[in-house]
Design an enzyme around this catalytic site. Structure first.
Site, PDB file in Angstrom:
ATOM      1  N   TYR A 189      -1.332  -5.542   1.226  1.00  0.00           N
ATOM      2  CA  TYR A 189      -2.301  -5.966   2.245  1.00  0.00           C
ATOM      3  C   TYR A 189      -3.733  -5.687   1.766  1.00  0.00           C
ATOM      4  O   TYR A 189      -4.642  -6.501   1.984  1.00  0.00           O
ATOM      5  CB  TYR A 189      -2.065  -5.255   3.569  1.00  0.00           C
ATOM      6  CG  TYR A 189      -0.671  -5.462   4.140  1.00  0.00           C
ATOM      7  CD1 TYR A 189       0.015  -6.671   3.972  1.00  0.00           C
ATOM      8  CD2 TYR A 189      -0.042  -4.451   4.844  1.00  0.00           C
ATOM      9  CE1 TYR A 189       1.281  -6.854   4.488  1.00  0.00           C
ATOM     10  CE2 TYR A 189       1.231  -4.628   5.368  1.00  0.00           C
ATOM     11  CZ  TYR A 189       1.884  -5.824   5.185  1.00  0.00           C
ATOM     12  OH  TYR A 189       3.138  -5.998   5.699  1.00  0.00           O
ATOM     13  N   GLU A 246     -16.659 -13.769  -0.593  1.00  0.00           N
ATOM     14  CA  GLU A 246     -17.969 -13.616   0.046  1.00  0.00           C
ATOM     15  C   GLU A 246     -19.032 -13.348  -1.017  1.00  0.00           C
ATOM     16  O   GLU A 246     -18.908 -12.407  -1.810  1.00  0.00           O
ATOM     17  CB  GLU A 246     -17.955 -12.440   1.034  1.00  0.00           C
ATOM     18  CG  GLU A 246     -17.053 -12.650   2.218  1.00  0.00           C
ATOM     19  CD  GLU A 246     -17.558 -13.736   3.158  1.00  0.00           C
ATOM     20  OE1 GLU A 246     -18.776 -13.773   3.428  1.00  0.00           O
ATOM     21  OE2 GLU A 246     -16.730 -14.547   3.595  1.00  0.00           O
ATOM     22  N   ALA A 256     -21.986 -12.139  -0.657  1.00  0.00           N
ATOM     23  CA  ALA A 256     -22.625 -10.829  -0.452  1.00  0.00           C
ATOM     24  C   ALA A 256     -21.818  -9.735  -1.150  1.00  0.00           C
ATOM     25  O   ALA A 256     -22.391  -8.845  -1.795  1.00  0.00           O
ATOM     26  CB  ALA A 256     -22.756 -10.523   1.038  1.00  0.00           C
ATOM     27  N   PHE A 257     -20.508  -9.796  -1.053  1.00  0.00           N
ATOM     28  CA  PHE A 257     -19.669  -8.788  -1.706  1.00  0.00           C
ATOM     29  C   PHE A 257     -19.761  -8.904  -3.224  1.00  0.00           C
ATOM     30  O   PHE A 257     -19.810  -7.887  -3.924  1.00  0.00           O
ATOM     31  CB  PHE A 257     -18.212  -8.924  -1.249  1.00  0.00           C
ATOM     32  CG  PHE A 257     -17.301  -7.922  -1.900  1.00  0.00           C
ATOM     33  CD1 PHE A 257     -17.415  -6.577  -1.615  1.00  0.00           C
ATOM     34  CD2 PHE A 257     -16.339  -8.325  -2.815  1.00  0.00           C
ATOM     35  CE1 PHE A 257     -16.580  -5.643  -2.218  1.00  0.00           C
ATOM     36  CE2 PHE A 257     -15.500  -7.412  -3.415  1.00  0.00           C
ATOM     37  CZ  PHE A 257     -15.616  -6.058  -3.114  1.00  0.00           C
ATOM     38  N   ARG A 258     -19.813 -10.120  -3.734  1.00  0.00           N
ATOM     39  CA  ARG A 258     -19.953 -10.288  -5.186  1.00  0.00           C
ATOM     40  C   ARG A 258     -21.288  -9.714  -5.662  1.00  0.00           C
ATOM     41  O   ARG A 258     -21.347  -9.078  -6.719  1.00  0.00           O
ATOM     42  CB  ARG A 258     -19.804 -11.760  -5.568  1.00  0.00           C
ATOM     43  CG  ARG A 258     -18.380 -12.283  -5.379  1.00  0.00           C
ATOM     44  CD  ARG A 258     -18.170 -13.641  -6.021  1.00  0.00           C
ATOM     45  NE  ARG A 258     -19.102 -14.653  -5.574  1.00  0.00           N
ATOM     46  CZ  ARG A 258     -18.911 -15.461  -4.529  1.00  0.00           C
ATOM     47  NH1 ARG A 258     -17.807 -15.364  -3.814  1.00  0.00           N
ATOM     48  NH2 ARG A 258     -19.814 -16.362  -4.200  1.00  0.00           N
ATOM     49  N   GLU A 318     -22.837  -7.226  -4.220  1.00  0.00           N
ATOM     50  CA  GLU A 318     -22.660  -5.774  -4.145  1.00  0.00           C
ATOM     51  C   GLU A 318     -21.850  -5.254  -5.336  1.00  0.00           C
ATOM     52  O   GLU A 318     -22.145  -4.181  -5.870  1.00  0.00           O
ATOM     53  CB  GLU A 318     -22.000  -5.402  -2.822  1.00  0.00           C
ATOM     54  CG  GLU A 318     -22.908  -5.652  -1.633  1.00  0.00           C
ATOM     55  CD  GLU A 318     -22.175  -5.737  -0.304  1.00  0.00           C
ATOM     56  OE1 GLU A 318     -20.931  -5.559  -0.278  1.00  0.00           O
ATOM     57  OE2 GLU A 318     -22.849  -5.978   0.714  1.00  0.00           O
ATOM     58  N   GLU A 373     -18.727  -3.775   4.438  1.00  0.00           N
ATOM     59  CA  GLU A 373     -18.800  -5.225   4.179  1.00  0.00           C
ATOM     60  C   GLU A 373     -17.490  -5.897   4.582  1.00  0.00           C
ATOM     61  O   GLU A 373     -17.493  -6.990   5.165  1.00  0.00           O
ATOM     62  CB  GLU A 373     -19.097  -5.488   2.705  1.00  0.00           C
ATOM     63  CG  GLU A 373     -19.277  -6.952   2.373  1.00  0.00           C
ATOM     64  CD  GLU A 373     -20.511  -7.561   2.996  1.00  0.00           C
ATOM     65  OE1 GLU A 373     -20.381  -8.605   3.674  1.00  0.00           O
ATOM     66  OE2 GLU A 373     -21.603  -7.003   2.838  1.00  0.00           O
ATOM     67  N   GLU A 381     -16.967 -11.183  11.539  1.00  0.00           N
ATOM     68  CA  GLU A 381     -17.441 -12.565  11.489  1.00  0.00           C
ATOM     69  C   GLU A 381     -16.283 -13.554  11.632  1.00  0.00           C
ATOM     70  O   GLU A 381     -16.400 -14.551  12.344  1.00  0.00           O
ATOM     71  CB  GLU A 381     -18.209 -12.814  10.192  1.00  0.00           C
ATOM     72  CG  GLU A 381     -19.550 -12.118  10.157  1.00  0.00           C
ATOM     73  CD  GLU A 381     -20.293 -12.307   8.845  1.00  0.00           C
ATOM     74  OE1 GLU A 381     -19.718 -12.892   7.904  1.00  0.00           O
ATOM     75  OE2 GLU A 381     -21.443 -11.854   8.773  1.00  0.00           O
ATOM     76  N   SER A 421     -24.000  -6.984  10.330  1.00  0.00           N
ATOM     77  CA  SER A 421     -24.969  -7.179   9.260  1.00  0.00           C
ATOM     78  C   SER A 421     -25.904  -5.978   9.150  1.00  0.00           C
ATOM     79  O   SER A 421     -26.247  -5.532   8.047  1.00  0.00           O
ATOM     80  CB  SER A 421     -25.767  -8.456   9.525  1.00  0.00           C
ATOM     81  OG  SER A 421     -26.719  -8.667   8.521  1.00  0.00           O
TER      82      SER A 421
END
Length: 140
Positions: A34, A45, A47-49, A51, A86, A93, A115
């Site tokens: 999981y 995402e 944003a995660f990349r 980060e 995140e 979301e 956010s």
């Protein structure tokens, strides 16, 4: 359907398929699966990349300035916390988009709060990295 449910127009009874929770080592492997699925979803995402790139870049910079073990560990823990938040933000979301696809104040507030939580950790990570880099470069 049972006769009573059919006559009343009620729903069919649930099938006798009961989901059996895994225990022991099987539970450990299921939980790992999981988590891997969650990671694969989070990598989608941008944003995660970003980060992740910041994490790798931070590790390189910490190595270049000679950060000690505790500074590395502090940075790693803060980044893992940011990755966790995140992931939770992305989950919020997705749920808001599924439950309330129309634009709503409540949905917007939920997304904005998630956010903001990520933003707070970006600031915390940046401040910590700035402190370590400046203290190592200036104080040697």
């Amino acid at each position: 359907m049972t006769d009573r449910n059919a006559q009343a127009g009620g729903p069919e009874p649930l099938a006798s398929t009961v989901i059996k929770k895994k225990t022991g080592v099987a539970h450990l492997f299921a939980a790992a699966q999981y988590s891997a699925q969650g990671f694969r979803r989070l990598v989608q995402e941008s944003a995660f990349r970003h980060e992740l790139l910041g994490f790798v870049g931070g590790l390189v910079v910490f190595a270049l300035v000679g950060a000690n073990l505790f500074e590395f560990l502090g940075f790693i823990v803060l980044m893992m916390l940011m990755f966790s938040v995140e992931a939770l933000n992305t989950a919020i979301e997705e749920l808001v988009d599924r439950i309330s696809p129309e634009i709503s104040t409540v949905g917007r507030n939920a997304k904005d709060l998630g956010s903001f939580a990520v933003f707070c950790l970006i600031i915390a990570n940046g401040a910590f990295a700035f402190y370590v880099i400046v203290s190592r470069v200036l104080l040697g």
